[in-house]
Design an enzyme around this catalytic site. Structure first.
Site, mmCIF file in Angstrom:
data_model
loop_
_atom_site.group_PDB
_atom_site.id
_atom_site.type_symbol
_atom_site.label_atom_id
_atom_site.label_comp_id
_atom_site.label_asym_id
_atom_site.label_seq_id
_atom_site.Cartn_x
_atom_site.Cartn_y
_atom_site.Cartn_z
ATOM 1 N N CYS A 103 1.084 -45.898 -0.969
ATOM 2 C CA CYS A 103 1.744 -46.588 0.125
ATOM 3 C C CYS A 103 3.143 -47.078 -0.280
ATOM 4 O O CYS A 103 4.017 -46.290 -0.583
ATOM 5 C CB CYS A 103 0.852 -47.724 0.634
ATOM 6 S SG CYS A 103 1.278 -48.376 2.251
ATOM 7 N N HIS A 104 3.368 -48.387 -0.324
ATOM 8 C CA HIS A 104 4.659 -48.963 -0.716
ATOM 9 C C HIS A 104 4.775 -49.194 -2.227
ATOM 10 O O HIS A 104 5.843 -49.569 -2.715
ATOM 11 C CB HIS A 104 4.904 -50.289 0.013
ATOM 12 C CG HIS A 104 5.220 -50.133 1.462
ATOM 13 N ND1 HIS A 104 4.258 -49.850 2.403
ATOM 14 C CD2 HIS A 104 6.396 -50.200 2.133
ATOM 15 C CE1 HIS A 104 4.823 -49.766 3.591
ATOM 16 N NE2 HIS A 104 6.120 -49.971 3.460
#
Length: 189
Positions: free
Chosen positions: A114-115
């Site tokens: 994800c991030h």
């Protein structure tokens, strides 16, 4: 369990802080534990960390070690869960970035979802690498020298990346495979 993916005797760190994406920490943690690994949650401070949640606070997870007290030498691999706040906070702490960078220096597998690849950009380990992530950080990763691809999971040497919680099955499977294989040649830092 397939012996090829047996993690008995392996020690895996999960680096996270408040604001982590709940499923991106809990699902990989359970997957590597089920494969036989000992998992250590590493954070900035003692106590516990809390997941981000649309409804307020999410799950709370006990911190096993403070990042200042560990090195990559203590572990066979590293998991970096996403969420917005978690990696954004961690990338402002030099000790957290040094911890991430040390896994690359030592050729140990790293799995980021994800991030979380924001931490990899901050650590300066993406130049020439192919990665995936949550689409909104694509430009950040490309500016750090990475080639970005839109895939549920991508592995570049010992670096496993995925886009979102929807990709957790593929992410966990590939991370376990890389953790089972162990140390690769020294990676560029």
């Amino acid at each position: 369990m397939n012996k090829k993916h047996d993690l008995i005797g392996k020690k895996i760190a999960i680096l996270a802080t408040d604001g982590f994406e709940e499923s991106e920490l809990l699902v990989p943690k359970k997957a590597v534990e089920d494969a036989g690994a000992e998992v250590t949650v590493v954070s900035l401070e003692k106590g516990s960390i809390t997941a981000a949640s649309k409804d307020g606070e999410g799950a709370s997870v006990k911190v096993d070690k403070v990042v200042n007290d560990v090195t990559s030498a203590n572990f066979n691999g590293l998991i970096l869960p996403g969420g917005l706040q978690n990696p954004d906070t961690l990338r402002t702490h030099a000790n957290a970035i040094d911890f991430v960078r040390s896994f690359f220096r030592d050729g140990k597998p790293v799995a980021a979802i994800c991030h979380a690849p924001w931490l990899l950009a901050e650590a300066g380990v993406l130049d020439g690498r192919t990665v995936t992530s949550y689409p909104s950080i694509r430009t950040d990763l490309e500016n750090a020298g990475a080639k970005w691809v839109d895939q549920e999971v991508h592995c570049d040497e010992a670096l496993v990346t995925s886009r979102s919680p929807d990709d957790l099955d593929a992410f966990c499977s590939k991370a376990i495979e890389e953790f089972a294989e162990g140390i690769h040649e020294e990676q560029t830092v």
